[in-house]
Design a protein around this motif. Sequence first.
Motif, PDB file in Angstrom:
ATOM      1  N   CYS A  60       1.083  -1.415  -0.421  1.00  0.00           N
ATOM      2  CA  CYS A  60       0.388   0.122   0.024  1.00  0.00           C
ATOM      3  C   CYS A  60       1.026   1.944   0.291  1.00  0.00           C
ATOM      4  CB  CYS A  60      -0.989  -0.151   1.432  1.00  0.00           C
ATOM      5  SG  CYS A  60      -1.799   1.581   1.304  1.00  0.00           S
ATOM      6  N   CYS A 103      -6.955  -0.794   1.457  1.00  0.00           N
ATOM      7  CA  CYS A 103      -6.061  -1.267   2.110  1.00  0.00           C
ATOM      8  C   CYS A 103      -6.143  -1.549   3.412  1.00  0.00           C
ATOM      9  CB  CYS A 103      -5.139  -0.185   2.272  1.00  0.00           C
ATOM     10  SG  CYS A 103      -3.865  -0.433   3.809  1.00  0.00           S
ATOM     11  N   CYS A 142      -4.757   0.477   5.949  1.00  0.00           N
ATOM     12  CA  CYS A 142      -4.560   1.972   6.215  1.00  0.00           C
ATOM     13  C   CYS A 142      -6.388   2.055   6.154  1.00  0.00           C
ATOM     14  CB  CYS A 142      -3.854   2.724   6.492  1.00  0.00           C
ATOM     15  SG  CYS A 142      -3.915   3.014   4.193  1.00  0.00           S
ATOM     16  N   PHE A 199       0.103   4.458   0.501  1.00  0.00           N
ATOM     17  CA  PHE A 199      -1.022   5.144   1.616  1.00  0.00           C
ATOM     18  C   PHE A 199      -0.606   5.528   3.040  1.00  0.00           C
ATOM     19  CE2 PHE A 199      -3.736   4.351  -1.950  1.00  0.00           C
ATOM     20  CZ  PHE A 199      -3.228   5.626  -2.920  1.00  0.00           C
ATOM     21  N   HIS A 200       0.228   4.069   3.921  1.00  0.00           N
ATOM     22  CA  HIS A 200       1.196   4.476   4.405  1.00  0.00           C
ATOM     23  C   HIS A 200       2.241   3.387   3.913  1.00  0.00           C
ATOM     24  CE1 HIS A 200      -0.726   0.049   4.697  1.00  0.00           C
ATOM     25  NE2 HIS A 200      -0.045   0.191   5.395  1.00  0.00           N
TER      26      HIS A 200
HETATM   27 ZN   LIG Z   1      -2.706   1.374   3.570  1.00  0.00          ZN
END
Ligand SMILES: [Zn+2]
Length: 629
Positions: free
Chosen positions: A35, A56, A59, A37-38
């Motif tokens: 992912c 995801c 997150c 985004f984290h």
């Molecule tokens: Zn994530």
Amino acid sequence: MSGQLRDLIKQSPISMIVGHFIPLKRSGSGLVGLCPFHADSKPSMTVNDKLGLFRCWACNTGGDHLEFVKLYRKLDFIESMRECAKILGLPEDELNRERKKNPRLELAFRVLNFANRLYTHVAAQNPMHFQKFVEKRGLSTESITEFQIGYAPGNNQLMLQFDKIPEAQQDEAKQMARELNLVKVSENHGRPYDFYRDRVVFPIHDHSGQVRGFSCRSVLPDQNPKFLNSSDSFVFHKASILFGYFLAKNAIRQSDMAILVEGNMDVVMMHQYGFKNTVGTMGIALSESSQKLLANMTKNIILAMDSDTAGMKAMTSINAAFMAQGVLPRYVSFEPAKDPDEFLRQPGLGRLGLLERIEKAPRFIDVLLEKMLPVPIPETIDRKLQVMKEVFEALSPLKDHLEATERVIATAKALQLRTDDSSLIEQYKQTLKAQEYPKRDVRPAPQATENKADDASESTEIQVIASVAPLAQTETAPMLASEKLLLKTLMTHPECLALPQLHEILAYTSHPEVKELILWLGKIYLEIDEQEYVSILSDEVFSEKFGHEVKNVAAEALELYKLEPLNDKVIARLMQDMKVRMQLEQLKQKRRECTERQKQSQTQEEVVFYMQEITRIDRELQELKKNPV
Ligand SMILES: [Zn+2]
């Protein structure tokens, strides 16, 4: 909005989009990847081509093709469409064609561009008053060019220029200029005249760089009013435009930061001193769409509007809107200077000074909380708890995020309250609960119980907070009929959760429980086996989380589950009908609210505003009934 291109994108495998940016590998029946985004090490992101969704599990970021590109590349909606079209090799000029379909809008743009060319042309000849303004404000040639700062001359040049265009187009152009308030007709002799005369002109560009209106300031002594701005029209909605955004967006992306100031000159000067990631509010409000636009591009928002009372009030509400999206803006003050311009020019402050302030900028919420703390600390428990109540409210947009609860505890300590942490957080959650549901159905809040103040023992402190804070409203606003139907349909036919229309339909849902349950359904439906469905769903729905309405709907749905198999066509039709129904009910609800607000309006302006809103809603309702697609 360019529906065709959007459909083309949605019909393409989402793995082509996600896979363009991050490596994916097969796992079971789906695809997984790290992912972005984290900080992921697992991989936690699943990509499902059948459903056209990514998610995801760590997150909780998820969505469709456009959402992925929007978040990953920090683009706005239209830009994401372009990017997706590019990756998929689709004809992106669909987007441009769409715009041309509205001839009235096209004409308005032509007229606005025509006026803008005249104003910049006049400015280029450096008329005296323009030159004086430029010198006094220290505007650089680059700034003038970039922002297309112009000058409206005083001799009806715009009207004269219109006379020069071919006669066939002249009338409609003049008519449009009148509609856009560029030209007015004299009440005395009936002749048209230029509305902006002897003024420095700042064109207001929309987010793609098209001129939508003008903001003009006086330059002659005793010239009133000081500012003349375009009024809202069918091409211009002041609140929805961020001044300078079209010039700032790349810098915002690159620097991963956006600075929000107030007023055109502040934006221009910030850009001139190299802070090209600066945008300005038009007035003191920031529309929801602008706020989301920024929050999607960067989590580093700097609020740098005027530090006066009005400015602080504006920033407080803008800050709350960002917090509701999990973004904690920071705060920069230009004091002792009165604005960025003065700050940037002052020796000892200047560009370096500002960089340093940005670097050290505190969270706006912390500045706010500090202002809430009375000095000296009040003696009475009563007063302390009143402060706590205000603190709860200020933090509430963050929900029960750690960022909020930690601050609750810290503030209580600063107030020398001795309540233990878990009780404090429990009280804070009570405040959240009381605010949770939109006031669709406003009922009088239950009366607060008697105040047992002035007893400093720890156990009673907490009771007092409970009585000061609004009591939790246990009743949820009732579900709309269409929301019930939607919920029932989705629970009976979870295969509908895979349909791309679902996101659009969800946008018309405002009931928090309905929304929560549908999002949850969408999530588990990707994960579980069909046999587990009924038992998992029952466990969830019949828990404490949901009210009796949801439970009733679920009971009906689970009884029907698998008794009514549907074919794909029927499902698609069903979802379509559902969308229209939701839209209709939602509009009717909005209309009721507007009528209510109009009745309570304090000023003529407000009355007119709501009247226009109601007319607009009626038009939308008619459209929708006539042409329900
Ligand atoms: Zn994530």
